[in-house]
Write a protein that holds these residues in place. Structure first.
Motif, mmCIF file in Angstrom:
data_model
loop_
_atom_site.group_PDB
_atom_site.id
_atom_site.type_symbol
_atom_site.label_atom_id
_atom_site.label_comp_id
_atom_site.label_asym_id
_atom_site.label_seq_id
_atom_site.Cartn_x
_atom_site.Cartn_y
_atom_site.Cartn_z
ATOM 1 N N THR A 80 0.858 -1.173 0.000
ATOM 2 C CA THR A 80 0.000 0.000 0.000
ATOM 3 C C THR A 80 0.899 1.228 0.000
ATOM 4 O OG1 THR A 80 -1.906 -0.998 1.117
ATOM 5 C CG2 THR A 80 -1.567 1.347 1.432
ATOM 6 N N ASP A 91 -4.354 3.989 7.271
ATOM 7 C CA ASP A 91 -4.327 5.411 6.956
ATOM 8 C C ASP A 91 -2.885 5.909 7.079
ATOM 9 O OD1 ASP A 91 -5.188 7.949 6.342
ATOM 10 O OD2 ASP A 91 -6.781 7.992 7.834
ATOM 11 N N TYR A 92 -2.679 7.166 6.725
ATOM 12 C CA TYR A 92 -1.327 7.727 6.758
ATOM 13 C C TYR A 92 -1.348 9.035 7.538
ATOM 14 C CZ TYR A 92 3.045 9.826 5.147
ATOM 15 O OH TYR A 92 4.281 10.429 5.090
ATOM 16 N N PHE A 135 2.276 5.009 8.798
ATOM 17 C CA PHE A 135 0.935 4.468 8.598
ATOM 18 C C PHE A 135 0.332 4.087 9.946
ATOM 19 C CE2 PHE A 135 2.842 3.998 4.458
ATOM 20 C CZ PHE A 135 1.798 4.298 3.592
ATOM 21 N N ALA A 145 -4.541 3.708 -0.145
ATOM 22 C CA ALA A 145 -4.627 4.278 1.195
ATOM 23 C C ALA A 145 -5.759 5.296 1.199
ATOM 24 C CB ALA A 145 -3.303 4.933 1.585
#
Length: 703
Positions: free
Chosen positions: A104, A626-627, A634, A683
């Protein structure tokens, strides 16, 4: 671009100068001795094609030999690797998602990434800010050392798009030998992704110098690495419907182009720099005996090491800067703003690790069926972070955290022979910050004949009880702040096996892991409402916290690689099934697929080799990580707003061409880019690049 052309010019000058020494390397026209490289060399003609060494070679076809290997970080033991001259899958060597799509990432070339195949994830480093950039960052165990009969260099260039939103990558590798025992070289990797969307550019530079000496009694490997990684952070696009429903967002007006879609952040950067020096060397005690493989009257004796005294030192100097200029934007996007008087916060890391050991070597007599090594290590670590106390306006008093760890361990290893090999290593921390931390790792392989083919069974397992890395325990920055002094050690147990049958082009591996006290970054964003145009709008202000799951989490993973061929038609397949027992804490996609269908044939009397095909990457829907831009890591999606991603086939078409020493590919990326309900995100809120054309060129120089 001027940097790229300058580097290329320097490389070509070096190659020209080195070529003048080619005939001084005449002592290399035979095979390397075992005391020089430990492995047989591969032979290539001046066009880079393998040659038949049993045939008569005329004076115009001088064989050129290459042997490449990597070393382990602890002892400097060597592992042979193939020389990178293959054509197959060249088009995937510049894919941030990995050659088979296991990662990802945020869409742009060189953007931060994380493996969504769990068994591909590595333990976090102490300075974990570099972990999401393993696409380019080189560790000591990643450095490729080359023993070459004449100077060898490689230039590789990737290109896509124009000067406004295109991407480029330039790679260079050079290796030369002073004699059959001493060699050196360097590697350069420069990535520049301007970005298809606003405020997402990447500029990544990595370089390393290496040298080695492989004598009978003294061996040495040295490398010096530099990282300079600057990434613009945009926090994702403000509304996914700009991608999933562009006509609806236009409301009868203008349809937004990719570069016009608004993003959550601007004028925000993460900048990581690092300098890493690594030296491993050993002195061998032993004796000389008659060489049974001698082909002439010169190499009649071979040195047999009995005992080795080894020393390894690793020095890391890292700095991470987070830069943000818009305080009004910060107040709107982030829950906390601890350092409003400064535009950047910094953290620095210094680590020096020394390991000494003594090794009883394998194979010096018929009773020595394995090698045995005992070792002791000391690691000094210093971390510097911003504190809350203001020294002068716009400046803060830094705080130092110093840690020391002393550990001991041992290794039992068998590398010789064709049937059975194994490597078992254990280490325990006796004193210091990591006291009580231990790990026991083992791997082995068994090779036997079955139906006139070689079957290889491999197994690896480990038990680790690890102290969470420093930045899980302490972190101070503009927007995130924690001091977790009560985190427990992380207990991980894994067992994995692999079956390979080369003739059938079959590889099957499966494993299971149990994790207790799994430590992770959680999304603790806070809900708030505001009034806009007489409407209440619900938003979340970004925040991150470190969490530990005190229970057990099990992960099962199985991967099947099966390739088929019928004449010029080929179909390569990789299917991974994995299951996490806790999808809330450790979400994973159940299925990860890669399929590559292509035609492979030769033209012009097979001098020109061609691959023409298409491949697809796919994973089932899951709560993809998520980032967090302010920490560059992450983390979990917020449980109140989370949604599943996946179920989108990323389809590419390509043609690979291999002509003598040159490899070229042209590829069309994301052929069926998402429209309408077919969103294409890996993402949350970070769309993939749209359909585009890519180009790559790699050229090997053997003289």
């Amino acid at each position: 671009m001027r940097k790229i052309f300058f580097i290329a010019t320097i490389l070509l000058i070096c190659g020209t100068i080195s070529a003048q020494n080619t005939y001084q390397q005449s002592q290399f026209t035979g095979q390397f001795g075992s005391s020089a490289s430990g492995v047989d060399s591969n032979l290539y003609d001046r066009n880079g094609n393998p040659i038949d060494t049993t045939s008569v070679i005329d004076a115009s076809t001088i064989p050129i030999g290459l042997t490449s290997w990597k070393i382990d970080r602890l002892f400097g033991n060597r592992t042979e690797i193939p020389v990178d001259t293959l054509q197959h899958n060249f088009q995937n060597t510049n894919d941030t998602g990995g050659p088979t799509g296991h990662y990802t990432y945020l869409g742009n070339l060189g953007a931060p990434r994380i493996a969504h195949v769990f068994f591909d994830r590595k333990d976090p480093e102490q300075f974990f800010f570099l972990d999401p950039y393993d696409y380019t960052v080189v560790r000591p165990e990643d450095v490729v050392y080359t023993n070459t009969k004449s100077p060898f260099s490689n230039l590789t260039y990737y290109k896509q798009g124009g000067s406004k939103d295109g991407e480029e990558r330039f790679k260079a590798y050079f290796a030369v030998n002073a004699n059959k025992r001493l060699g050196f070289g360097f590697n350069i990797d420069y990535v520049y992704g301007r970005g298809k969307y606003m405020n997402q550019s990447t500029a990544l530079f990595n370089g390393n110098l290496f040298a080695y000496y492989l004598g009978d009694k003294y061996n040495m490997h040295f490398s010096f690495m530099n990282d300079n990684l600057k990434v613009a952070e945009n926090g994702g696009i403000t509304d996914d419907r700009f991608i999933t429903d562009p006509l609806g967002m236009a409301e009868g007006g203008k349809v937004y182009g990719n570069s016009e879609i608004p993003t959550n952040l601007s004028q925000v950067w993460n900048h990581n720099t690092g300098y890493h020096a690594f030296l491993t060397h050993r002195y061998n005690l032993g004796f000389y005996r008659e060489n049974p493989d001698a082909k002439d009257t010169v190499n009649t004796e071979v040195f047999v090491p009995v005992t080795s005294f080894l020393h390894t030192v690793n020095v890391d100097i890292n700095r991470r800067r987070y830069i943000s200029y818009d305080e009004e934007q910060n107040q709107k996007y982030f829950q906390n703003n601890y350092l409003t008087d400064i535009q950047r916060d910094e953290t620095e890391h210094l680590a020096v690790k020394n390991t000494i050991g003594i090794s009883l070597r394998e194979g010096f007599n018929k009773w020595a069926k394995a090698g045995l090594t005992a070792f002791m290590s000391h690691e000094y670590r210093r971390f510097t972070m911003t504190d809350t106390l203001a020294q002068t306006p716009g400046q803060r008093i830094p705080t130092d955290y110093v840690e020391n760890t002393v550990s001991v361990g041992g290794q039992l290893i068998k590398e010789q022979g064709k049937t059975l090999h194994y490597d078992v290593m254990g280490e325990i921390a006796l004193a210091g910050e990591d006291a009580g931390q231990f790990q026991i790792e083992g791997k082995g392989d068994l090779n036997f004949r079955l139906f006139s083919d070689t079957v290889r069974l491999e197994a690896n397992a480990y038990i680790k009880n690890l102290n969470p890395t420093f930045y899980y325990r302490h972190f101070h920055s503009k927007h995130y702040w924690w001091d977790n002094n009560d985190l427990s050690k992380i207990m991980r147990t894994r067992i994995e096996g692999k079956l390979s049958i080369d003739h059938w082009k079959t590889q099957l591996k499966a494993g299971v892991e149990n994790i207790k006290n799994y430590t992770y970054l959680d999304n603790t964003s806070v809900k708030y409402t505001e009034t806009a145009s007489d409407k209440e709008v619900v938003s979340y202000k970004n925040d991150v916290a470190v969490k530990q799951h005190t229970g057990n989490i099990q992960i099962f993973s199985a991967t099947l690689n099966q390739d088929f061929q019928l004449g010029i038609f080929h179909l390569d397949n990789e299917v991974t099934y994995q299951k996490s027992s806790n999808q809330d804490v450790l979400p994973l996609p159940d299925l990860v697929l890669y399929h590559n269908f292509y035609l492979k044939f030769g033209l012009a009397k097979k001098v020109l080799q061609v691959e023409l095909g298409t491949d697809v990457r796919y994973f089932t829907q899951y709560y993809a990580p998520d980032y967090a831009p302010a920490i560059g890591q992450f983390y979990l999606q917020n449980k109140e707003t989370r949604f599943k991603l996946g179920g989108y086939p990323l389809l590419n078409a390509y043609v690979n061409i291999h002509l003598k020493r040159t490899r070229i590919f042209i590829a069309m990326y994301n052929l069926i880019q998402g429209q309408g309900e077919k969103s294409y995100f890996l993402a949350p809120h970070y769309p993939l690049n749209p359909r585009l054309l890519k180009f790559g060129l790699s050229w090997n120089f053997f003289d």
